[in-house]
Design a protein around this motif. Structure first.
Motif, short mmCIF file in Angstrom:
data_model
loop_
_atom_site.label_atom_id
_atom_site.label_comp_id
_atom_site.label_asym_id
_atom_site.label_seq_id
_atom_site.Cartn_x
_atom_site.Cartn_y
_atom_site.Cartn_z
N THR A 136 7.74 11.39 1.25
CA THR A 136 7.72 10.73 2.55
C THR A 136 6.71 9.59 2.57
O THR A 136 7.00 8.48 3.04
CB THR A 136 7.38 11.74 3.66
OG1 THR A 136 8.40 12.75 3.71
CG2 THR A 136 7.30 11.05 5.02
N ALA A 137 5.50 9.85 2.05
CA ALA A 137 4.46 8.83 2.03
C ALA A 137 4.87 7.64 1.16
O ALA A 137 4.65 6.48 1.54
CB ALA A 137 3.15 9.43 1.53
N ALA A 138 5.49 7.92 0.01
CA ALA A 138 5.89 6.84 -0.89
C ALA A 138 6.97 5.97 -0.25
O ALA A 138 6.90 4.73 -0.31
CB ALA A 138 6.39 7.42 -2.21
N VAL A 139 7.96 6.60 0.36
CA VAL A 139 9.05 5.85 0.97
C VAL A 139 8.52 5.01 2.14
O VAL A 139 8.87 3.83 2.28
CB VAL A 139 10.17 6.80 1.45
CG1 VAL A 139 11.20 6.04 2.28
CG2 VAL A 139 10.84 7.46 0.25
N GLU A 140 7.66 5.59 2.96
CA GLU A 140 7.11 4.84 4.10
C GLU A 140 6.28 3.65 3.62
O GLU A 140 6.37 2.55 4.17
CB GLU A 140 6.26 5.77 4.97
CG GLU A 140 7.08 6.80 5.74
CD GLU A 140 6.21 7.72 6.57
OE1 GLU A 140 4.96 7.67 6.40
OE2 GLU A 140 6.77 8.48 7.38
N GLU A 141 5.47 3.88 2.58
CA GLU A 141 4.64 2.79 2.04
C GLU A 141 5.51 1.65 1.49
O GLU A 141 5.25 0.47 1.75
CB GLU A 141 3.75 3.35 0.93
CG GLU A 141 2.96 2.29 0.17
CD GLU A 141 2.36 2.84 -1.11
OE1 GLU A 141 2.16 2.05 -2.06
OE2 GLU A 141 2.10 4.06 -1.19
N ILE A 142 6.54 2.00 0.75
CA ILE A 142 7.41 0.99 0.15
C ILE A 142 8.20 0.25 1.22
O ILE A 142 8.35 -0.98 1.17
CB ILE A 142 8.34 1.65 -0.89
CG1 ILE A 142 7.52 2.12 -2.09
CG2 ILE A 142 9.43 0.68 -1.34
CD1 ILE A 142 8.27 3.02 -3.04
N MET A 143 8.71 0.98 2.21
CA MET A 143 9.52 0.35 3.24
C MET A 143 8.71 -0.61 4.10
O MET A 143 9.24 -1.59 4.62
CB MET A 143 10.18 1.41 4.12
CG MET A 143 11.27 2.22 3.42
SD MET A 143 12.56 1.18 2.65
CE MET A 143 13.23 0.35 4.10
N GLU A 144 7.39 -0.34 4.24
CA GLU A 144 6.55 -1.25 5.02
C GLU A 144 6.50 -2.64 4.39
O GLU A 144 6.37 -3.64 5.10
CB GLU A 144 5.13 -0.68 5.14
CG GLU A 144 5.02 0.47 6.13
CD GLU A 144 3.60 1.01 6.21
OE1 GLU A 144 2.72 0.44 5.52
OE2 GLU A 144 3.38 1.98 6.95
N GLY A 145 6.60 -2.71 3.07
CA GLY A 145 6.55 -4.00 2.39
C GLY A 145 7.90 -4.51 1.96
O GLY A 145 8.00 -5.42 1.13
N THR A 146 8.97 -3.92 2.50
CA THR A 146 10.32 -4.30 2.11
C THR A 146 10.98 -5.13 3.20
O THR A 146 10.93 -4.78 4.38
CB THR A 146 11.17 -3.04 1.85
OG1 THR A 146 10.58 -2.28 0.79
CG2 THR A 146 12.60 -3.41 1.47
N GLU A 147 11.58 -6.24 2.78
CA GLU A 147 12.31 -7.09 3.73
C GLU A 147 13.76 -6.63 3.77
O GLU A 147 14.45 -6.60 2.75
CB GLU A 147 12.23 -8.54 3.29
CG GLU A 147 12.95 -9.49 4.25
CD GLU A 147 12.87 -10.94 3.81
OE1 GLU A 147 13.62 -11.77 4.35
OE2 GLU A 147 12.04 -11.24 2.91
N VAL A 148 14.21 -6.23 4.93
CA VAL A 148 15.57 -5.74 5.11
C VAL A 148 16.30 -6.60 6.13
O VAL A 148 15.79 -6.83 7.22
CB VAL A 148 15.58 -4.26 5.58
CG1 VAL A 148 17.02 -3.77 5.78
CG2 VAL A 148 14.85 -3.38 4.59
N GLU A 149 17.46 -7.09 5.76
CA GLU A 149 18.30 -7.85 6.68
C GLU A 149 19.59 -7.08 6.92
O GLU A 149 20.22 -6.59 5.97
CB GLU A 149 18.62 -9.23 6.10
CG GLU A 149 17.39 -10.11 5.89
CD GLU A 149 17.75 -11.47 5.32
OE1 GLU A 149 18.97 -11.76 5.22
OE2 GLU A 149 16.83 -12.23 4.97
N ARG A 150 19.97 -6.95 8.16
CA ARG A 150 21.21 -6.25 8.51
C ARG A 150 22.11 -7.23 9.27
O ARG A 150 21.93 -7.42 10.47
CB ARG A 150 20.92 -5.02 9.37
CG ARG A 150 19.99 -4.01 8.71
CD ARG A 150 19.69 -2.87 9.68
NE ARG A 150 18.64 -2.01 9.17
CZ ARG A 150 18.83 -0.90 8.45
NH1 ARG A 150 20.07 -0.53 8.16
NH2 ARG A 150 17.81 -0.16 8.04
N PRO A 151 23.05 -7.85 8.58
CA PRO A 151 23.94 -8.82 9.26
C PRO A 151 24.69 -8.17 10.41
O PRO A 151 25.06 -6.98 10.34
CB PRO A 151 24.91 -9.25 8.14
CG PRO A 151 24.21 -8.91 6.87
CD PRO A 151 23.39 -7.70 7.16
#
Length: 274
Positions: A243-258
């Motif tokens: 959980t901690a790893a996924v949350e940390e990575i997602m905080e720095g991930t740019e996600v675009e949802r058309p």
């Protein structure tokens, strides 16, 4: 002896040349496509534990033969369907994410971390009281008073519970088993805490009706030994690490949802990948 049998003989003898330990070492070529020791090792890692019981030379031969057959059949299949390329991309994503998360999990499972998590999960329960009680549930205070009078005259509690209780524990003689503070409704919980083994209390009113309670026994809760719950403790640490790893990575991930209009039912359309 053919080349394949000779190779097995070398493995069995534990005399593989140094070059053969290189994952890039070619162990077979099928229609021009090389199969390497690395391919075999990767397949070996994905096998269930029961394969550990096989002799190394037997497993070696089985894996190599399976890879050879798979390559031959894949060649015969011709150009891959769109599904294959998409599935391979998904599989690559899954393998890469699993690789990273496995490293985070390994780092989290130190003995100090296990000890701390064990204390967090079970330390607070050490020494807490537990109660073994039975009860008879009736609809009115008068009925409860009558039951208490009958008990004072020597009636058997379990028999009265089976005959008179409207609660689900009635057929079991009113037995509720062991429970801790706060597990029962407040009035019932308070009554039990003030009792000694063998005491009968009541009438006690709750939202369910009127209770006549007997405390059968009480004890101090003991935390289980670490080794008895190690799997649960480690599972808790693993889940927290992921959980901690996924949350940390997602905080720095740019996600675009058309903004697209897609019918979710399209995923079940078997022709979408044609």
């Amino acid at each position: 002896m053919n080349k394949f049998a000779a190779g097995l003989a070398i493995v069995a003898a534990g005399a593989l040349p140094a070059a053969a330990q290189d994952p890039g070492t070619v162990v077979a070529t099928v229609n021009g496509t090389d199969i390497t020791l690395g391919h075999m090792a990767a397949m070996r890692q994905d096998l269930p534990e029961q394969y550990d019981q096989l002799e190394p030379e037997v497993l070696y031969g089985s894996i190599l033969e399976q890879l050879i057959q798979q390559q031959a059949v894949a060649d015969a299949a011709g150009a891959p369907a769109p599904y294959v390329d998409l599935a391979m991309e998904n599989q690559r994503r899954a393998l890469l994410s699993s690789q990273l998360l496995a490293g985070r999990i390994e780092s989290a499972l130190t003995e100090d971390a296990v000890a701390a998590e064990y204390e967090r999960l079970y330390g607070a329960t050490e020494g807490q009281p537990q109660y073994d009680a039975s009860h008879i549930l009736v609809e009115s205070e008068a009925e409860a008073q009558d039951l208490i009078a009958r008990l004072d005259e020597g009636a058997d509690f379990a028999e009265l519970a089976r005959a008179e209780s409207t609660g689900p524990s009635g057929p079991q003689g009113g037995a509720l088993g062991w429970f801790g503070p706060g597990e029962m409704v407040p009035a019932f919980d308070q009554a039990v805490q003030d009792m000694a083994p063998g005491d009968i209390a009541g009438p006690v009113e709750t939202q369910f009706g009127w209770h006549v309670i007997r405390l059968n026994d009480r004890r101090e809760n003991e935390a289980p030994a670490l080794e008895d719950v190690r799997a649960e403790v480690e599972r808790s640490l693993q889940e927290a690490a992921v959980t901690a790893a996924v949350e940390e990575i997602m905080e720095g991930t740019e996600v675009e949802r058309p903004e697209t209009e897609i019918d979710p039912a399209a995923l079940a359309d078997e022709t979408i990948l044609d």
